[in-house]
Enzyme design. Structure first.
Site, short mmCIF file in Angstrom:
data_model
loop_
_atom_site.label_atom_id
_atom_site.label_comp_id
_atom_site.label_asym_id
_atom_site.label_seq_id
_atom_site.Cartn_x
_atom_site.Cartn_y
_atom_site.Cartn_z
N LYS A 41 0.86 -1.19 0.00
CA LYS A 41 0.00 0.00 0.00
C LYS A 41 0.90 1.23 0.00
O LYS A 41 1.94 1.24 0.66
CB LYS A 41 -0.88 -0.03 1.25
CG LYS A 41 -1.88 1.11 1.35
CD LYS A 41 -2.79 0.96 2.56
CE LYS A 41 -3.83 2.05 2.66
NZ LYS A 41 -4.72 1.88 3.83
N SER A 58 -9.65 1.98 2.93
CA SER A 58 -8.76 2.73 2.06
C SER A 58 -7.76 1.85 1.31
O SER A 58 -7.17 2.30 0.33
CB SER A 58 -7.99 3.76 2.88
OG SER A 58 -7.17 3.11 3.84
N SER A 114 -9.84 -0.39 7.17
CA SER A 114 -9.30 -0.34 5.81
C SER A 114 -8.60 -1.58 5.29
O SER A 114 -8.24 -1.63 4.11
CB SER A 114 -8.35 0.85 5.69
OG SER A 114 -9.10 2.01 5.54
#
Ligand code: GLN
Length: 492
Positions: A77, A152, A176
């Site tokens: 990420k 997210s 997330s």
């Protein structure tokens, strides 16, 4: 043999160790898939760097000096800083930013032999539930391109689900890892707060932020978590001073006599019928495995939304003050004086949602409002954790939905952000209490284009092993984690 991209991390490590596959061959395979992807899940990749580290892995495999995950491609990420790839956190503010070091998570996975293939899209500074808050465009849900992948960590979930990478890292502040895993049909775990070092993880809300792995199944999550977790007290004072642990050893423990709590508040009004049905069917599978169910109560569940949306923005407003156009990233081209430079750099470099949260955060921390909002939220946060302590007197772990619905449409909630905040209701309580929790695929919706449904398991502090054991046993009897949108498309 199935395609390289259908192999689990566990299968890949075996194939690499027995030389059935080569590390460069595996890296090439995934790079080709990444170069053709149309989901928007990767923000950067670098063929040369990746092939170089795959070559280094192959040398280690040849000399029997291989790490636990030697040669396994992984995507990170974009909130984890990396020295070989830009780290933007999905923000224009950090466009092109190159870190001089790797985040501890990245370094530990690299030490275990992982080959980084690139950086994954996410909501800006991890603020969001749909990945639509990224400055670099949304990510499409691989099951249905008109839907969001969740957020997210939407890029991470979409990439694993679309078989662009066998494993990815994510971060979970209020859901997330779990919610995008649920929306994309993959498995993800957020460990106990502090189990994984936050060093080099671009901060959103420091008292909640926690990294974790996102993979096809629980066994792969266990493998990655074993490599990721560590004490790192010198560099992250909130990281727990615990030695690494092998999370794969208890995966097959019997579930006989395990007591699972079902919080009444997680099954009330607002829960989609299809999601409820899938969870109920999953409960039957757990019963077949020997688990027992008890009803428990988490009475402050509703309050977790206002509490989270006070505490997280408060911490964000402080964490993000460093992005001022001087020390990091974007600086406005034209300005009159220092204050004007700050103002223009921040208003041009940060997106709408981030600015909204900074303003909310500054407001609840300001003189006169601190007691009414921030302090009160902290007190209720404590009560939420106490609800869990009481529930864990009656059961070993808690089961419920990850989200009230399956993935929603792109643009559907943009005009009404509150409706997306409300959809965090089942993931926020565990985050506020700092408890480990995971998302496990447990069904598909009955739409024309079916969408994945995830169930959530929440454990007591440091009970990651138990969660992974229960999820793994569930996956020995179910096939949901093996479904992939790639097969779905070729077979239709
Ligand atoms: N959806 C939540 C938010 O917008 C959670 C995000 C997260 O866990 N990073 O803040």
């Amino acid at each position: 043999m199935s395609s390289i991209h259908d192999l689990s991390v566990f299968e890949l490590t075996k194939a690499l160790k027995t030389k059935t596959l080569g590390a460069v061959e595996v890296a090439e395979h995934f790079l080709e898939r990444i170069e053709q992807e149309k989901l928007g899940s990767f923000l950067s990749h670098n063929r040369e760097t990746t092939i170089k580290s795959a070559n280094a892995s192959q040398l280690k495999l040849n000399s029997n000096n291989a790490g636990l995950l030697e040669g396994v491609p992984v995507g990170h990420k974009d909130v984890f800083v990396t020295k070989d790839f830009p780290s933007t956190a999905g923000s224009k503010m950090l466009e092109g930013y190159m870190s001089s070091f790797d985040a501890t998570v990245v370094a530990r996975l690299t030490n275990a032999g992982c080959v980084t293939v690139g950086k994954l899209n996410c909501d800006e500074f991890a603020m969001g539930s749909s990945n639509e808050n990224s400055a670099y465009g949304p990510v499409l849900n691989p099951w249905d391109h008109t839907k969001v992948p969740g957020g997210s960590s939407g890029g991470s979930a979409a990439a694993v689900s679309a078989r662009l990478v066998p494993a990815a890292t994510g971060t979970d502040t209020g859901g997330s890892i779990r919610q995008p895993a649920s929306f994309c049909g993959i498995t993800g775990i957020k460990p106990t707060y502090g189990r994984i070092s936050r060093y080099g993880m671009i901060a959103y809300a420091s008292s909640l932020d926690q990294a974790g792995p996102m993979t096809k199944d629980a066994q792969d999550c266990a493998l990655l978590l074993s490599a990721m977790c560590s004490g790192d007290a010198d560099r992250d004072s909130t990281s727990l001073d615990l030695p690494p642990k092998d999370y794969t050893t208890n995966l097959n423990d019997s579930l006989k006599g395990v007591k699972i709590g079902l919080p009444v508040e997680f099954f009330g009004e607002g829960l989609d019928l299809g999601v409820r049905k899938a969870i109920e069917l999953a409960i039957e599978v757990f019963k077949d495995l020997g688990a027992q169910f008890v009803s428990v109560s988490l009475p402050k569940t509703q309050l977790s939304i206002p509490v989270y949306y006070i505490i997280a923005p408060a911490e964000a407003s402080s964490n993000l003050s460093r992005f001022d156009g001087v020390r990091y990233g974007y600086r406005a081209k034209e300005y009159t004086d220092l204050i004007d430079m700050y103002r223009k750099s921040r208003s041009q470099g940060l997106g709408e949602e981030v600015k909204k949260r900074i303003m909310t955060g500054a407001y609840v921390l300001s003189h006169g409002y601190y007691d009414a909002y921030y302090l009160k939220a902290q007190k209720i946060r404590r009560l939420i954790a106490e609800d869990f302590s009481a529930a864990f007197k009656q059961c070993d772990l808690i089961l419920g939905p990850v989200a009230p619905s399956v993935a929603w449409g792109l643009n559907e909630k943009i005009a009404d952000p509150i409706s997306s905040y409300l959809a965090d209701i089942f993931t926020l309580p565990a985050s506020l209490a700092g408890l480990p929790a995971m998302s496990v695929p447990c069904g598909m919706s009955e739409e024309v284009k079916p969408l994945p449904i995830g169930l959530q398991l929440i454990g007591n502090y440091l009970q990651e092993s138990k969660l992974l054991n229960i999820a793994h046993m569930f996956q020995t009897l179910t096939h949901w984690h093996t479904l992939s949108p790639v097969q779905a498309k070729t077979s239709s």
